[in-house]
Design an enzyme around this catalytic site. Structure first.
Site, PDB file in Angstrom:
ATOM      1  N   ARG A 254      49.236  31.699  34.775  1.00 16.85           N
ATOM      2  CA  ARG A 254      48.619  31.590  33.444  1.00 16.85           C
ATOM      3  C   ARG A 254      49.626  32.069  32.405  1.00 16.85           C
ATOM      4  NH1 ARG A 254      43.893  30.413  31.746  1.00 16.85           N
ATOM      5  NH2 ARG A 254      43.512  29.907  33.909  1.00 16.85           N
TER       6      ARG A 254
ATOM      7  N   GLU B   2      61.186  44.305  25.935  1.00 22.13           N
ATOM      8  CA  GLU B   2      61.162  43.708  24.586  1.00 22.13           C
ATOM      9  C   GLU B   2      62.552  43.194  24.247  1.00 22.13           C
ATOM     10  OE1 GLU B   2      59.676  46.571  21.824  1.00 22.13           O
ATOM     11  OE2 GLU B   2      57.589  46.044  22.213  1.00 22.13           O
TER      12      GLU B   2
ATOM     13  N   THR C 121      51.190  25.246  28.017  1.00 22.31           N
ATOM     14  CA  THR C 121      50.736  26.266  28.956  1.00 22.31           C
ATOM     15  C   THR C 121      51.453  25.995  30.278  1.00 22.31           C
ATOM     16  OG1 THR C 121      48.940  24.868  29.716  1.00 22.31           O
ATOM     17  CG2 THR C 121      48.407  26.431  27.979  1.00 22.31           C
TER      18      THR C 121
ATOM     19  N   LYS D 202      48.288  24.677  33.764  1.00 24.13           N
ATOM     20  CA  LYS D 202      47.426  23.496  33.933  1.00 24.13           C
ATOM     21  C   LYS D 202      48.069  22.596  34.992  1.00 24.13           C
ATOM     22  CE  LYS D 202      45.341  24.399  29.480  1.00 24.13           C
ATOM     23  NZ  LYS D 202      45.094  24.005  28.091  1.00 24.13           N
TER      24      LYS D 202
HETATM   25  C1  LIG Z   1      44.814  24.830  26.974  1.00 22.96           C
HETATM   26  C2  LIG Z   1      45.391  24.497  25.660  1.00 22.96           C
HETATM   27  C3  LIG Z   1      45.922  25.472  24.814  1.00 22.96           C
HETATM   28  C4  LIG Z   1      45.713  26.958  25.000  1.00 22.96           C
HETATM   29  O1  LIG Z   1      46.107  27.556  26.116  1.00 22.96           O
HETATM   30  P1  LIG Z   1      45.603  29.050  26.455  1.00 22.96           P
HETATM   31  O2  LIG Z   1      46.573  29.464  27.498  1.00 22.96           O
HETATM   32  O3  LIG Z   1      44.198  28.928  26.913  1.00 22.96           O
HETATM   33  O4  LIG Z   1      45.724  29.884  25.224  1.00 22.96           O
HETATM   34  C5  LIG Z   1      46.561  25.072  23.661  1.00 22.96           C
HETATM   35  N1  LIG Z   1      46.652  23.781  23.338  1.00 22.96           N
HETATM   36  C6  LIG Z   1      46.121  22.813  24.099  1.00 22.96           C
HETATM   37  C7  LIG Z   1      46.254  21.398  23.672  1.00 22.96           C
HETATM   38  C8  LIG Z   1      45.458  23.132  25.279  1.00 22.96           C
HETATM   39  O5  LIG Z   1      44.915  22.167  26.014  1.00 22.96           O
END
Ligand SMILES: *Cc1c(COP(=O)(O)O)cnc(C)c1O
Length: 421
Positions: free
Chosen positions: A242, A63, A233, A236
């Protein structure tokens, strides 16, 4: 090279102790190896990223921030986080970076926390037009705690209606404006958003979750010079673990750091922070830039191929890794298309299109992305083949034809294995 024995991912140990879960890991690997993965928000991380994720850094409580922790024993994880922060600043040309958000949604909660108080106004893209749940949906914290006003796309062009954004901003004077989307295939005019935000004295947040990998790979323009804060994120197109990340101007560094911890989260996931650092190193290479350019080229080729199959690309095409296809010309719904593709070994998702006459759980469209298939090494020739396979899958209700398509999918992916044996 370290000579010390490394206590890393050990599949044999898992298999011996918990064959039930070990079996699931293997069958999931089989699933992604044997089919086509076209979910626009997914990718395949490198073995190096997976090694960092499966490490003993998962055990460490840390933390706080490097040099300012609430726990002892943080010397090693401090190094990992500092390296990651430097890499992020370098890669994105940003003044400050925070690698601790557990996910994209968490990163967004932190940005709201830094800039807006409950009940205050935020202007963001509506979910049915491509915005994200965290951009004001009534079922999400954003819609429950903030007064979110939505903009959308024009019905004729299916592009963001910048005149509407400006009008709504002048009328409502929001504290924060959000751009960035989850199902918008085109480039966003960040300069236009900056100008509108300045005119009404609002903060500009760019949610770059989907396309930050293309920015990292220099395939599309960066929002960093225009935004107060860019949240995203890491899993992607960017191809990391993740998780979430935030980069911002130095003037907002303190507010953002305090909003991530202690406002929104407790201890950071240090194995994930280390894995983010690894992914950032990978994303800074010429090989990754080639990858990002290929993702976009493949995406354009796929959208063109699907148009030839009778689907209508929303907004006429794509500038990014994803496209949205209107299936109304084929008389098939998004839900039917998702199910039929699945039966044929093709994983994609149904999606609402702008001004969709169908309910969200049905949808008139599908969304497809090229991050995974490009990581596998496929190019425009394969995109053409994939379009034909999707076209066949969507048109048929016959299980025999679905099985035949699955065979062809299997033949294609066997030439481009994900995680080669
Ligand atoms: C995928 C996405 C998120 C959220 O990401 P998570 O890791 O699933 O919480 C937020 N904003 C946009 C525009 C996204 O495409």
């Amino acid at each position: 090279m370290t000579q010390a024995p490394f206590w890393g991912p050990d599949f044999q140990a898992l298999d011996a102790e918990d064959p039930e879960i070990a079996g699931i890991l293997l069958s999931e690997l089989d699933r992604l190896r044997s089919g086509l993965q076209l979910i626009a928000s997914e990718n395949y991380t490198s073995p190096a990223v997976l090694a960092a994720l499966g490490s003993t850094l998962s055990n460490k409580y840390a933390e706080g921030y490097p040099g300012r922790r609430y726990y002892g024993g943080c010397a090693e994880v401090d190094k990992a986080e500092n390296i990651g922060i430097e890499r992020a600043k370098q890669l994105f040309g940003a003044e400050h970076a925070n690698l601790q958000p557990h996910s994209g949604a968490s990163a967004n909660i932190a940005v709201y926390g830094a800039f807006v108080k409950p009940g205050e106004k935020v202007l963001a893209m509506s979910l049915p037009h491509g915005g994200h749940l965290t951009h004001g949906s009534a079922v999400n914290f954003s819609g429950k705690w903030f007064d979110v006003i939505s903009y959308g796309v024009r019905q004729d062009t299916e592009l963001i209606d910048y005149d509407q954004v400006r009008d709504l901003a002048r009328q409502h004077r929001p504290k924060m404006i959000i751009c960035g989307a989850t199902a918008y295939p085109r480039l966003i005019d960040f300069a236009a958003f900056r100008e509108i935000a300045d005119e009404v004295d609002a903060k500009l947040m760019v949610d770059a979750a989907h396309f930050i990998g293309l920015v990292a790979g220099k395939a599309i323009p960066s929002p960093v010079p225009y935004a107060d804060v860019v949240s995203f994120t890491t899993h992607k197109v960017l191809r990391g673990p993740r998780g979430g990340m935030i980069v911002c101007r130095e003037e907002h560094a303190k507010a953002i750091d305090k909003a991530v911890f202690p406002m929104m989260q407790g201890g950071p996931l240090m194995h994930a922070v280390a894995a983010k650092a690894v992914a950032l190193k990978e994303a800074a290479t010429p090989a990754y830039q080639d990858y990002a350019a290929q993702v976009v080229a493949n995406s354009k080729a796929l959208a063109e191929g699907l148009a030839e199959e009778g689907m209508r690309p929303v907004s006429g095409g794509t500038d990014t890794h994803l496209s949205l296809l209107d299936l109304q010309p084929l008389g098939v719904t998004g839900a039917e298309a998702e199910e039929r593709s699945d039966a044929a070994g093709i994983t994609l998702n149904k999606n609402a299109i702008p001004y969709d006459p169908q309910k969200p759980m049905i949808g008139s469209g599908i969304r497809v992305g090229t991050a995974c298939v490009t990581t596998q090494g496929m190019g425009p020739v394969e995109m053409k083949e994939i379009s034909t396979l999707i076209g066949r899958a969507i048109r048929t209700e016959s299980p025999a034809e679905a099985a035949a398509i699955r065979q062809d999918v299997s033949g294609l992916v066997s030439k481009f294995p994900a995680y080669p044996r």
